[in-house]
Write an enzyme that holds these catalytic residues in place. Structure first.
Site, PDB file in Angstrom:
ATOM      1  N   GLU A 123      67.579  15.348 -39.214  1.00 31.41           N
ATOM      2  CA  GLU A 123      68.072  14.274 -38.331  1.00 31.41           C
ATOM      3  C   GLU A 123      69.335  13.624 -38.881  1.00 31.41           C
ATOM      4  OE1 GLU A 123      65.014  11.577 -36.930  1.00 31.41           O
ATOM      5  OE2 GLU A 123      66.472   9.972 -36.595  1.00 31.41           O
ATOM      6  N   LYS A 173      57.815   5.083 -37.900  1.00 32.30           N
ATOM      7  CA  LYS A 173      58.485   6.391 -37.918  1.00 32.30           C
ATOM      8  C   LYS A 173      59.819   6.249 -38.667  1.00 32.30           C
ATOM      9  CE  LYS A 173      61.073   9.927 -36.107  1.00 32.30           C
ATOM     10  NZ  LYS A 173      62.511  10.119 -36.185  1.00 32.30           N
ATOM     11  N   ASP A 199      53.157  17.548 -49.990  1.00 25.03           N
ATOM     12  CA  ASP A 199      52.492  17.732 -48.706  1.00 25.03           C
ATOM     13  C   ASP A 199      52.784  16.512 -47.817  1.00 25.03           C
ATOM     14  OD1 ASP A 199      50.669  17.811 -46.622  1.00 25.03           O
ATOM     15  OD2 ASP A 199      49.000  18.488 -47.859  1.00 25.03           O
ATOM     16  N   HIS A 246      74.595   6.721 -34.635  1.00 28.14           N
ATOM     17  CA  HIS A 246      73.802   7.941 -34.570  1.00 28.14           C
ATOM     18  C   HIS A 246      74.584   9.042 -33.850  1.00 28.14           C
ATOM     19  CE1 HIS A 246      69.943  10.017 -34.654  1.00 28.14           C
ATOM     20  NE2 HIS A 246      70.251  10.478 -33.456  1.00 28.14           N
TER      21      HIS A 246
HETATM   22  C1  MEV Z   1      64.705   7.127 -35.196  1.00 28.33           C
HETATM   23  O1  MEV Z   1      64.490   8.342 -35.896  1.00 28.33           O
HETATM   24  C2  MEV Z   1      64.044   5.972 -35.916  1.00 28.33           C
HETATM   25  C3  MEV Z   1      64.110   4.616 -35.190  1.00 28.33           C
HETATM   26  O2  MEV Z   1      63.599   4.763 -33.877  1.00 28.33           O
HETATM   27  C4  MEV Z   1      63.289   3.645 -35.991  1.00 28.33           C
HETATM   28  C5  MEV Z   1      63.103   2.306 -35.309  1.00 28.33           C
HETATM   29  O3  MEV Z   1      63.144   2.204 -34.089  1.00 28.33           O
HETATM   30  O4  MEV Z   1      62.859   1.338 -36.076  1.00 28.33           O
HETATM   31  C6  MEV Z   1      65.538   4.149 -35.058  1.00 28.33           C
END
Ligand code: MEV
Length: 429
Positions: A82, A269, A285, A383
């Site tokens: 990513e 995430k 792992d 991004h």
């Molecule tokens: C994207 O990989 C991760 C985000 O969605 C985390 C978040 O929203 O805090 C940008």
């Protein structure tokens, strides 16, 4: 003196970066060979690692820079597909190092093995019998893995829970025995699984019940790593936003995540965006770490934020992260995959505990990177700018064309494969 502050690293080409690492003496010649090799993980090795092998699947390996943790410099290898994750971690690490760096600590590395017992005539009596045999069971577990005891680890505790005590169903009432094992620098899955399997016959004879599952738990809540950072608001200011605005936005974002599982899962995430790439790069792992982290985020009975962000009495932003970190520096694929050996050399950690602490520091940085972007300009601008290079490659650009096409798409604020193809056509004419 080793440093993880390498200005201009971003603007070098891959070859220059590799040579610099060698010049800095952070990569040995042997491991540098892996970097320069076309096939660091040979097909032969891969074929011995899993079944039905037809090839290998490489990922970009980037370096998280600027990390200062407990006053030690860390160059952090991150294997991830990513865009913007590595850049964002390095950006926040730079801010945090100006504020004194991350502080981390860890508990002992104690993993849990579970043994499921069913069909006992009297569950409570069976539980008491197991608890009375605690010392013998711990000793028997250690006999099943003497080399661990020699290394200073081993089984050290044992307890038993009765699940669904009030149920009449033979399917739901069960005893769950836990053996707690200090696995030293190994992640410990094989060690713990060997131990619980070896204990099963004794557990059956003590309880007069039947043992079904004998397996490691991926919620090792006695194997925790913690990271903390304290950042003055002045370091958080970003184009058009005061430091106080950013600080308050981050705290509000945390409160949002901690109160709403729909947001918590995305917030978390973002934290795991930092942790997983280091777990992968070091041959650990990542499914185990992911599973444990999310379960730990639900330990209070609802699924909340892994990180915590608050404001201290001096107005600083305070970030904290505590997670189970079932990672190792020995065993499993760590000693097999050449790139994990290289990653561990770059990290220069002395123990699995230290590795887990680096990982939570990176997770905390990554979470702040996402929140800082989200509470200011949004994540898409940065991004997409970084993503634009992948888009150019997907459209068929190579070499210098990648950066040229990517730059033109950013200027045109139109970052799509179709646009990249259009721009490429112009050059082909
Ligand atoms: C994207 O990989 C991760 C985000 O969605 C985390 C978040 O929203 O805090 C940008």
């Amino acid at each position: 003196m080793k440093t993880s502050r390498i200005p201009g690293f971003y603007n070098m080409d891959v070859e220059e970066r590799r040579q610099l690492l060698q010049k800095m003496n952070v990569v040995s010649d042997e491991h540098a060979d892996y970097l320069f090799s076309k096939e660091p993980l040979s097909l032969d090795t891969a074929d011995h690692m899993v079944e039905n092998v037809i090839g290998t699947f490489p990922l970009p390996l980037g370096l998280g820079l600027n990390f200062l943790i407990n006053n030690k410099e860390y160059i952090v290898p991150m294997a991830i597909e990513e865009p913007s994750v590595v850049a964002s971690a390095s950006h926040i690490a730079k801010i945090v190092r100006t504020a004194g760096g991350f502080k981390t600590e860890a508990t002992d590395r104690v993993m849990i093995g579970q043994i499921q017992v069913v069909g006992c005539e009297d569950m409570t009596a069976a539980k008491d019998a197991l608890l009375s045999a605690r010392d013998e069971l711990i000793a028997a577990a250690n006999e099943a893995y003497p080399s661990l005891v020699k290394r200073g680890g081993g089984a050290e505790d044992f307890d038993v829970r009765l699940l669904n005590a009030s149920s009449d169903s033979p399917y739901t009432q069960m005893l769950i025995a836990h053996i707690y094992v200090n696995t030293c620098d190994a992640m410990g899955a094989n060690i713990v699984n060997t131990m619980v399997e070896s204990l099963a016959p004794s557990v059956e004879s003590i309880t007069k019940g039947k043992v079904y599952l004998r397996i490691l738990s991926n919620l090792p809540d006695r194997c925790l790593a913690r990271a903390k950072c304290v950042i003055p608001p002045s370091l958080l200011a970003s184009e058009g936003f005061s430091g106080e605005e950013v600080r308050d936005g981050v705290v509000l974002a945390y409160e949002f995540a901690d109160s709403d599982p729909y947001r918590a899962v995305t917030h978390n995430k973002g934290t795991m965006n930092g942790i997983d790439p280091v777990v992968i790069a070091t041959g650990n792992d990542w499914r185990a770490v992911e599973a444990g982290a999310h379960a730990y985020a639900a330990r209070h009975g609802h699924y909340g934020s892994m990180t915590k962000w608050s404001v201290d009495q001096d107005g600083n932003l305070v970030g904290e992260l505590e997670l189970p970190m079932s990672v190792g520096t020995v065993g499993g694929s760590i000693n097999v995959h050449p790139m994990s050996k290289l990653s561990l050399e770059l990290l220069d950690v002395e123990s699995a505990s230290e590795l887990g602490q680096v990982m939570v520091a990176v997770g905390l940085a990554q979470n702040l990177g996402a929140l800082k972007a989200l509470v200011t300009e949004g994540i898409q601008k940065g991004h997409m700018a970084l993503h634009s290079r992948s888009v150019a490659v997907a459209a068929g650009a190579t070499g210098e064309m990648v950066d040229m096409i990517s730059k033109q798409m950013i200027e045109a604020e139109d970052i799509r494969v179709g646009k990249a193809q259009q721009l490429l056509e112009v050059y082909k004419r």
